[in-house]
Design a protein around this motif. Structure first.
Motif, short mmCIF file in Angstrom:
data_model
loop_
_atom_site.label_atom_id
_atom_site.label_comp_id
_atom_site.label_asym_id
_atom_site.label_seq_id
_atom_site.Cartn_x
_atom_site.Cartn_y
_atom_site.Cartn_z
N UNK A 212 0.82 -1.20 0.00
CA UNK A 212 0.00 0.00 0.00
C UNK A 212 0.86 1.26 0.00
N UNK A 213 2.03 1.16 0.62
CA UNK A 213 2.99 2.26 0.60
C UNK A 213 3.40 2.56 -0.84
N UNK A 214 3.59 1.52 -1.63
CA UNK A 214 3.96 1.69 -3.04
C UNK A 214 2.85 2.41 -3.81
N UNK A 215 1.62 2.11 -3.47
CA UNK A 215 0.50 2.72 -4.19
C UNK A 215 0.26 4.17 -3.79
N UNK A 216 0.35 4.46 -2.50
CA UNK A 216 -0.16 5.74 -2.02
C UNK A 216 0.90 6.73 -1.55
N UNK A 217 2.16 6.29 -1.42
CA UNK A 217 3.17 7.22 -0.89
C UNK A 217 4.44 7.28 -1.73
N UNK A 218 5.08 6.14 -1.95
CA UNK A 218 6.37 6.13 -2.64
C UNK A 218 6.25 5.20 -3.84
N UNK A 219 5.73 5.72 -4.94
CA UNK A 219 5.40 4.85 -6.07
C UNK A 219 6.61 4.51 -6.94
N UNK A 220 7.76 5.09 -6.65
CA UNK A 220 8.96 4.75 -7.41
C UNK A 220 9.88 3.83 -6.62
N UNK A 221 9.34 3.19 -5.58
CA UNK A 221 10.08 2.20 -4.80
C UNK A 221 9.10 1.10 -4.36
N UNK A 222 9.67 0.01 -3.82
CA UNK A 222 8.81 -1.06 -3.31
C UNK A 222 8.13 -1.84 -4.43
N UNK A 223 8.93 -2.41 -5.36
CA UNK A 223 8.37 -3.08 -6.53
C UNK A 223 8.07 -4.55 -6.30
N UNK A 233 17.97 -6.07 -2.49
CA UNK A 233 19.17 -6.34 -3.28
C UNK A 233 19.52 -5.15 -4.17
N UNK A 234 18.51 -4.55 -4.80
CA UNK A 234 18.76 -3.50 -5.79
C UNK A 234 18.55 -2.08 -5.27
N UNK A 235 18.35 -1.94 -3.97
CA UNK A 235 18.30 -0.62 -3.37
C UNK A 235 17.04 0.18 -3.64
N UNK A 236 15.92 -0.49 -3.82
CA UNK A 236 14.66 0.23 -4.05
C UNK A 236 13.70 0.04 -2.88
N UNK A 237 14.25 -0.26 -1.72
CA UNK A 237 13.43 -0.41 -0.51
C UNK A 237 13.00 0.98 -0.04
N UNK A 238 11.70 1.21 0.12
CA UNK A 238 11.25 2.54 0.59
C UNK A 238 11.59 2.76 2.05
N UNK A 239 11.72 4.02 2.47
CA UNK A 239 11.98 4.31 3.89
C UNK A 239 10.87 3.74 4.76
N UNK A 240 11.25 3.05 5.83
CA UNK A 240 10.25 2.39 6.68
C UNK A 240 9.29 3.37 7.32
#
Length: 255
Positions: A212-223, A233-240
């Protein structure tokens, strides 16, 4: 804002207006450079939009979630059984299926990051992107468009089979393919659950927050969907600290 009001909202971009009361697919291409912003302003409603004027074309875009395991799990079992009949032991089969699932998770991440979130501005680029993934970000709670239509999956399984054959032997290809297909089934069912389920255990609850974070807050991370492994692994983890979902009422007000 009520769902009825949401459907009547008209989003203005440049000199084009998207009418949410009319089929959307052949409208969104006209948004041009404004498409990226428009498609990432979600409308939180369980009632999905109409895509096409044609009832037949419209029916191809709607799939109930349970069709995915019903159709594809028998194919998984058949594929794995072929490797069994070719003489592989149970431990070998388990390793091959697990390897296929791992291959799928990487494919899932890669497609989501580099294809589903590609930047487009042209008419056909916007239109194709909307059909592939943009519609899901615009209407994330549309329950009949959360899983991939089986007809499209059947087409994509052909290059997937050929890809597996490139690095596997004749006897290991079926089990690896079956494992990859099982990974896909797990992905689509998990994806549906993350949007419509109410998990009580920590693992699925955190995975739901993550998505849900990917959808509503940080859409360029959390794939990642079934796992955050490749994001790590690829450094696209959103800030917790940003994990979470704004209440639907607030999202509706933004529209």
């Amino acid at each position: 804002m009520s769902s009825a009001t949401q459907r009547s909202v008209k989003m203005v971009a440049q000199e084009f207006t998207v009418d949410l009361d009319k089929p959307l697919v052949f409208q969104v291409g006209h948004l041009g450079e404004a498409y990226e912003k428009w498609v990432h302003q979600p409308i939180v409603s369980r009632e999905g939009p109409r895509f096409f004027e044609s009832d037949f074309m419209e029916s191809l875009t709607r799939t109930v979630w349970w069709a995915i395991p019903t159709i594809w799990l028998p194919v998984v079992c058949y594929s794995v059984s072929k490797s069994v009949r070719m003489g592989h032991t149970l431990p070998e089969i388990v390793l091959m299926v697990a390897g296929g699932i791992l291959i799928w998770t990487l494919l899932e991440y890669t497609l989501h990051r580099f294809l589903f979130h590609i930047k487009t501005t042209s008419y056909w680029g916007n239109t194709i992107h909307y059909l592939l993934h943009g519609c899901h970000h615009k209407h994330p709670m549309d329950g009949l468009r959360l899983v991939f239509p089986p007809s499209a999956t059947a087409i994509l399984l052909v290059p997937f089979w050929n890809m597996v054959r490139l690095f596997a032997t004749a006897s290991t290809t079926p089990a690896l393919f079956g494992g990859g297909l099982l990974g896909y089934v797990m992905y689509d069912c998990t994806h549906y659950y993350l949007h419509h389920g109410q998990p009580s255990n920590d693992v699925p609850k955190n995975l739901k927050k993550y998505h849900m974070n990917h959808h509503f807050r940080v859409q360029d991370k959390g794939f990642g969907i079934t796992s955050s492994l490749w994001d790590r692994v690829f450094g696209t983890l959103p800030p917790s600290k940003e994990v979470g979902t704004p209440p639907p009422s607030k999202m509706a007000k933004k529209m």
